[in-house]
Design a protein around this motif. Structure first.
Motif, mmCIF file in Angstrom:
data_model
loop_
_atom_site.group_PDB
_atom_site.id
_atom_site.type_symbol
_atom_site.label_atom_id
_atom_site.label_comp_id
_atom_site.label_asym_id
_atom_site.label_seq_id
_atom_site.Cartn_x
_atom_site.Cartn_y
_atom_site.Cartn_z
ATOM 1 N N VAL A 331 1.350 -3.438 2.261
ATOM 2 C CA VAL A 331 2.619 -3.311 1.545
ATOM 3 C C VAL A 331 3.761 -3.600 2.513
ATOM 4 O O VAL A 331 3.799 -3.052 3.627
ATOM 5 N N VAL A 332 4.699 -4.442 2.089
ATOM 6 C CA VAL A 332 5.923 -4.700 2.871
ATOM 7 C C VAL A 332 6.930 -3.624 2.487
ATOM 8 O O VAL A 332 7.388 -3.575 1.339
ATOM 9 N N VAL A 333 7.283 -2.751 3.445
ATOM 10 C CA VAL A 333 8.174 -1.614 3.161
ATOM 11 C C VAL A 333 9.455 -1.649 4.002
ATOM 12 O O VAL A 333 10.197 -0.665 4.029
ATOM 13 N N GLY A 334 9.723 -2.759 4.676
ATOM 14 C CA GLY A 334 10.943 -2.826 5.476
ATOM 15 C C GLY A 334 11.213 -4.233 5.965
ATOM 16 O O GLY A 334 10.325 -5.099 5.967
ATOM 17 N N TYR A 335 12.466 -4.426 6.392
ATOM 18 C CA TYR A 335 12.856 -5.733 6.941
ATOM 19 C C TYR A 335 14.013 -5.558 7.914
ATOM 20 O O TYR A 335 14.928 -4.758 7.683
ATOM 21 N N LYS A 336 13.948 -6.289 9.012
ATOM 22 C CA LYS A 336 15.075 -6.520 9.893
ATOM 23 C C LYS A 336 14.961 -7.957 10.375
ATOM 24 O O LYS A 336 13.909 -8.586 10.202
ATOM 25 N N HIS A 337 15.982 -8.459 10.972
ATOM 26 C CA HIS A 337 16.017 -9.883 11.289
ATOM 27 C C HIS A 337 14.776 -10.311 12.080
ATOM 28 O O HIS A 337 14.525 -9.836 13.179
ATOM 29 N N GLY A 338 13.979 -11.188 11.445
ATOM 30 C CA GLY A 338 12.794 -11.738 12.095
ATOM 31 C C GLY A 338 11.540 -10.907 11.974
ATOM 32 O O GLY A 338 10.493 -11.310 12.504
ATOM 33 N N TYR A 339 11.606 -9.755 11.275
ATOM 34 C CA TYR A 339 10.436 -8.860 11.215
ATOM 35 C C TYR A 339 10.311 -8.224 9.824
ATOM 36 O O TYR A 339 11.314 -7.920 9.170
ATOM 37 N N PHE A 340 9.049 -7.997 9.450
ATOM 38 C CA PHE A 340 8.722 -7.181 8.284
ATOM 39 C C PHE A 340 8.071 -5.885 8.757
ATOM 40 O O PHE A 340 7.335 -5.875 9.742
ATOM 41 N N LYS A 341 8.339 -4.819 8.021
ATOM 42 C CA LYS A 341 7.656 -3.555 8.276
ATOM 43 C C LYS A 341 6.499 -3.431 7.290
ATOM 44 O O LYS A 341 6.702 -3.535 6.075
ATOM 45 N N MET A 342 5.295 -3.203 7.819
ATOM 46 C CA MET A 342 4.089 -3.196 6.998
ATOM 47 C C MET A 342 3.458 -1.804 6.966
ATOM 48 O O MET A 342 3.520 -1.052 7.942
ATOM 49 N N ALA A 343 2.846 -1.501 5.820
ATOM 50 C CA ALA A 343 2.059 -0.273 5.662
ATOM 51 C C ALA A 343 0.627 -0.688 5.327
ATOM 52 O O ALA A 343 0.382 -1.279 4.265
ATOM 53 N N ASP A 344 -0.298 -0.393 6.228
ATOM 54 C CA ASP A 344 -1.707 -0.776 6.068
ATOM 55 C C ASP A 344 -2.492 0.445 5.570
ATOM 56 O O ASP A 344 -2.532 1.477 6.252
ATOM 57 N N PRO A 345 -3.133 0.369 4.404
ATOM 58 C CA PRO A 345 -3.863 1.538 3.889
ATOM 59 C C PRO A 345 -5.141 1.856 4.659
ATOM 60 O O PRO A 345 -5.711 2.937 4.462
ATOM 61 N N SER A 346 -5.584 0.941 5.502
ATOM 62 C CA SER A 346 -6.824 1.169 6.252
ATOM 63 C C SER A 346 -6.516 1.990 7.501
ATOM 64 O O SER A 346 -5.980 1.476 8.491
ATOM 65 N N SER A 347 -6.835 3.282 7.443
ATOM 66 C CA SER A 347 -6.612 4.160 8.592
ATOM 67 C C SER A 347 -7.515 5.374 8.467
ATOM 68 O O SER A 347 -7.939 5.746 7.365
ATOM 69 N N TRP A 348 -7.811 5.986 9.614
ATOM 70 C CA TRP A 348 -8.600 7.210 9.660
ATOM 71 C C TRP A 348 -7.736 8.309 10.280
ATOM 72 O O TRP A 348 -6.641 8.051 10.782
#
Length: 383
Positions: A331-348
């Motif tokens: 999921v893309v949950v953020g943005y700043k110049h040149g970057y996206f903030k990502m949320a990856d559901p795969s985690s332990w």
């Protein structure tokens, strides 16, 4: 008797002889001596008088010369003092100082709103999300008028909020021009707020609730449903439902990814068939929870940036930790110049202990687009 006469005659004879020889009698010598003695004191007295007169004269002269010198010195001192005073006066003359600028006129006090202030209300769909400046922000049931209901002060300082509508009043004789925004936080309309309490930003971070596909129970192929749940949480939807509930109601299909999920989300795939669900079916499934869920497959980078700037998360098929294309859904949950903030559901559970492998992270837009393009630009928008 004869003897006495003879003695007297001798005396007289000697006296006559003495007179003849000295020209003066003995008494005369004595007189002269007395006169000399008398003259000597007189001369001494006159000398003393003369010396005293000389001393007096000299003293007078010295006093006169001293007075003259003092007068000269005094006149010189007076002239010097006058000169010094003039010099001091010249030195003491204040240097010309720049005239102080007149104090600016006090700003006029803002006029109070009248009971029937006229507002022009328009949609703010083209407005980017904004950040709340202060916890002192006051919410009202409508653009402010005395009749507006006060809704309180939400403690949301620093949070990103969406702008739904904008209201502007005209400047009149009794009121100043004002701007009010109707705001939404995590999908819920909170009320109207004065525009001064919001600020623009260059870093957009959408508030959401992170969810893992691996705990409290494990769904190795449940990334699509878990990503949808996280995206919906940004709109305050599905917070009381677990991933297992999403997976149980998710539509299934034997072979058509556009109709439902193909495969088993609870198991590891050891086959050559992809176990997934395509955006068309995923968006239709999402609308069971919120009607503003859209299939935006093929969306450009600018389209994704624009939606995130407006506070809307985007689900995209990319890859684990954005390292390479694997079809994994994030999921893309953020943005700043040149970057996206990502949320990856795969985690332990232990994942959060390692800062270099956190499931929420920033990735360059260039890397994102490379993987996103490889996976066919599959995307779902939660508005």
């Amino acid at each position: 008797m004869k003897k006495m006469l003879s003695s007297l005659g001798l005396v007289m004879l000697f006296g006559a002889t003495a007179v003849a020889l000295g020209g003066q009698p003995a008494n005369a010598e004595t007189t002269n001596q007395d006169n000399q003695k008398t003259e000597q004191p007189a001369q001494q007295s006159s000398g003393q008088n003369n010396s005293q007169q000389g001393q007096t004269s000299n003293s007078a002269n010295n006093q006169n010369s001293s007075n003259n010198n003092n007068q000269n010195n005094n006149s010189q001192n007076q002239q010097q003092q006058q000169s010094d005073n003039k010099s001091d006066q010249q030195n003491q003359q204040p240097t010309p100082q720049p005239q102080p600028k007149p104090a600016p006129a006090p700003a006029p006090k803002p006029a109070k709103h009248i009971a029937h202030a006229s507002y022009r209300i328009r949609s703010a769909r083209k407005y980017n999300a904004r950040v709340i400046r202060s916890n002192n922000m006051r919410l009202f049931s409508k653009a402010y008028n005395p009749s507006a209901k006060y809704l309180g002060k939400p403690q949301l300082k620093g949070q990103l909020v969406q702008v739904i509508r904008v209201a502007r009043s005209r400047k009149t004789k009794h009121s100043v021009k004002r701007t009010y925004y109707q705001i939404s936080y995590r999908g819920q309309i909170r009320g109207w707020v004065n525009a001064i309490y919001l600020r623009k930003t260059r870093v957009y971070e959408i508030p959401f609730t992170y969810t893992s596909q691996h705990f409290p129970f494990n769904a190795p192929n449940g990334c699509e449903a878990t990503a949808l749940k996280m995206a919906l949480s940004a709109k305050n939807v599905g917070l009381n439902q677990g991933v297992d509930e999403f997976l149980r109601v998710m539509p299934r299909s034997s072979y058509d990814y556009n109709e439902g999920f193909v495969g088993n989300p609870y198991a590891v795939n050891h086959t050559e068939q992809d176990w997934t669900i395509y955006p068309r079916a995923l968006a239709r499934f999402g609308r069971q929870f919120r009607k503003y869920v859209y299939n935006i497959t093929g969306a450009s980078k600018m389209k994704i940036i624009r939606e995130v700037r407006h506070g809307n998360p985007v689900i995209a098929a990319t890859g684990y930790r954005m390292r390479k294309a694997t079809g994994h859904t994030l999921v893309v949950v953020g943005y700043k110049h040149g970057y996206f903030k990502m949320a990856d559901p795969s985690s332990w559970r232990g994942t959060f202990k390692h800062a270099n492998n956190l499931p929420v992270f920033w990735v360059s837009t260039r890397q994102f687009m490379r993987i996103y393009n490889h996976e066919g630009r599959k995307a779902v928008l939660v508005h």
